[in-house]
Design an enzyme around this catalytic site. Structure first.
Site, mmCIF file in Angstrom:
data_model
loop_
_atom_site.group_PDB
_atom_site.id
_atom_site.type_symbol
_atom_site.label_atom_id
_atom_site.label_comp_id
_atom_site.label_asym_id
_atom_site.label_seq_id
_atom_site.Cartn_x
_atom_site.Cartn_y
_atom_site.Cartn_z
ATOM 1 N N ASP A 1 5.885 1.840 7.975
ATOM 2 C CA ASP A 1 5.801 0.493 8.077
ATOM 3 C C ASP A 1 7.123 -0.096 7.828
ATOM 4 O O ASP A 1 8.248 0.696 7.511
ATOM 5 C CB ASP A 1 4.726 -0.123 7.237
ATOM 6 C CG ASP A 1 4.880 0.537 5.831
ATOM 7 O OD1 ASP A 1 5.656 1.142 5.494
ATOM 8 O OD2 ASP A 1 3.874 0.363 4.976
ATOM 9 N N ASN B 1 -4.930 -3.083 -3.481
ATOM 10 C CA ASN B 1 -6.086 -3.727 -2.810
ATOM 11 C C ASN B 1 -6.532 -2.887 -1.538
ATOM 12 O O ASN B 1 -7.455 -3.074 -0.909
ATOM 13 C CB ASN B 1 -5.573 -5.034 -1.963
ATOM 14 C CG ASN B 1 -4.738 -5.000 -0.894
ATOM 15 O OD1 ASN B 1 -4.197 -3.932 -0.894
ATOM 16 N ND2 ASN B 1 -4.135 -5.947 -0.577
ATOM 17 N N HIS C 1 -4.849 -1.201 0.508
ATOM 18 C CA HIS C 1 -4.133 -0.993 1.995
ATOM 19 C C HIS C 1 -3.484 0.472 2.099
ATOM 20 O O HIS C 1 -3.073 1.107 0.932
ATOM 21 C CB HIS C 1 -3.167 -2.133 2.076
ATOM 22 C CG HIS C 1 -2.056 -2.153 1.342
ATOM 23 N ND1 HIS C 1 -1.422 -3.286 0.577
ATOM 24 C CD2 HIS C 1 -0.823 -1.099 0.991
ATOM 25 C CE1 HIS C 1 -0.415 -2.985 -0.076
ATOM 26 N NE2 HIS C 1 0.038 -1.597 -0.057
ATOM 27 N N GLU D 1 -3.758 -4.410 5.920
ATOM 28 C CA GLU D 1 -4.154 -5.168 4.638
ATOM 29 C C GLU D 1 -5.960 -5.386 4.811
ATOM 30 O O GLU D 1 -6.350 -5.188 5.871
ATOM 31 C CB GLU D 1 -3.589 -6.410 4.579
ATOM 32 C CG GLU D 1 -2.309 -6.596 4.363
ATOM 33 C CD GLU D 1 -2.000 -6.337 2.784
ATOM 34 O OE1 GLU D 1 -2.840 -5.746 2.115
ATOM 35 O OE2 GLU D 1 -0.909 -7.213 2.441
HETATM 36 C C1 GLP Z 1 3.679 -0.588 -0.080
HETATM 37 C C2 GLP Z 1 3.897 0.266 1.096
HETATM 38 C C3 GLP Z 1 2.473 1.330 1.231
HETATM 39 C C4 GLP Z 1 2.527 2.086 -0.367
HETATM 40 C C5 GLP Z 1 2.038 0.830 -1.254
HETATM 41 C C6 GLP Z 1 1.882 1.035 -2.651
HETATM 42 O O1 GLP Z 1 2.970 -1.884 0.148
HETATM 43 N N1 GLP Z 1 3.604 -0.323 2.234
HETATM 44 O O2 GLP Z 1 2.749 2.235 1.999
HETATM 45 O O3 GLP Z 1 1.425 2.827 -0.253
HETATM 46 O O4 GLP Z 1 3.252 -0.099 -1.345
HETATM 47 O O5 GLP Z 1 2.965 1.344 -3.494
HETATM 48 P P1 GLP Z 1 3.395 2.145 -4.815
HETATM 49 O O6 GLP Z 1 3.473 3.665 -4.372
HETATM 50 O O7 GLP Z 1 4.755 1.611 -5.221
HETATM 51 O O8 GLP Z 1 2.209 1.848 -5.677
#
Ligand code: GLP
Length: 269
Positions: free
Chosen positions: A95, A164, A166, A171
């Site tokens: 992404d 959440n 995702h 989402e």
């Molecule tokens: C972002 C990314 C995701 C990631 C998520 C969790 O939103 N787009 O790919 O898995 O955050 O992030 P973290 O690893 O900082 O909890």
């Protein structure tokens, strides 16, 4: 297309059990518990290491966020020690924020450059991330899907998980979005990602993300989760019903998922 709701782990769906599908699916989900973040990162890097050693031309699906940073650190270390070669690897990131240039320090392109790409020998032309500055969002999504298709698909997909549920930036919603799309980020995601930006108003409201079909087509999926703050969503996503309200739950239907968590993230299961 919307997928129906299932409660795979609730034991109520006898037809699945009778068909053998239930056993098949639960069989293939491997769960590794690591004692802490460091141990989780070493195990995750080891799985990627094995993937690249065995298949030097691997297509790796890569994730951002704080969770995989330790894994990238190990890979860089092993590359520097001469144990790993990224020369034939292709990478496809999940992404990117809309509106951020690749050289913006908050972009996922910068994140990947700083945490992995600039330290290893992956070739620039083999690195793929959606272009946050694309003028035509629809064309950008089609371009990205075309790249994924031409690469032959992802051999190993690394995923973190949002609070959440995702994955990438898929989402929660009424249905699973199949292809690369441009998504309006939920308030909880904006709040969670606020920590990387100076002001809340700086957090982009939209992002490109690969779709659920791309993730589900990956030959192997590696999901990482660390810390107490991920314990509830790990339980919901992998032990709860499969629903687009918790996008990661669809992974229960993938044939080759490895869930790699530290003790805290598995503390509710
Ligand atoms: C972002 C990314 C995701 C990631 C998520 C969790 O939103 N787009 O790919 O898995 O955050 O992030 P973290 O690893 O900082 O909890």
């Amino acid at each position: 297309m919307c997928y129906p709701f299932f409660g795979m782990n609730e034991g109520r769906f006898d037809p699945l059990k009778k068909s053998g599908l239930f056993e098949e699916m639960s069989w293939k989900m491997k769960i590794y518990r690591a004692k802490d973040y460091e141990a989780m990162s070493v195990k995750a890097a080891s799985l990627l290491f094995a993937q690249v050693m065995l298949e030097p031309r691997s297509v790796l699906g890569l994730a951002t966020g704080s969770t995989p940073i330790g894994m990238y650190r190990c890979l860089v270390e092993w590359y520097r020690a001469g144990r790993l070669d990224f020369g034939d690897v292709t990478t496809i990131n999940l992404d990117e924020y809309c509106g951020l240039a690749p050289d913006d320090p908050q972009s996922y392109a910068s994140f990947m450059r700083e945490n992995l790409f600039r330290h290893v020998n992956v070739k620039g032309e083999d690195v793929h991330i959606p272009n946050g500055l694309a003028k035509d969002a629809k064309a950008e999504c089609a371009r990205y899907d075309e790249i994924i298709c031409r690469s032959g698909g992802i051999d190993m997909q690394v995923l973190g998980i949002g609070h959440n549920g995702h994955i990438g930036f898929n989402e929660p919603g009424d249905c699973f979005q199949k292809d690369t799309h441009c998504v309006a980020l939920s308030d909880s995601t904006i709040a969670a990602n606020r920590r990387f930006f100076e002001r809340e108003s700086d957090v982009p409201r939209r992002a490109y993300t690969v779709g659920i079909r791309t993730i589900m087509r990956a030959r192997r999926v590696l999901v990482l989760a660390s810390g107490l703050q991920k314990a509830a969503i790990v339980k919901e996503a992998f032990w709860g019903p499969v629903t687009p309200r918790v996008p990661a739950s669809i992974l229960q239907f993938h044939g080759d998922v490895t869930l790699l968590c530290d003790d805290e993230a598995l503390s509710l299961v």
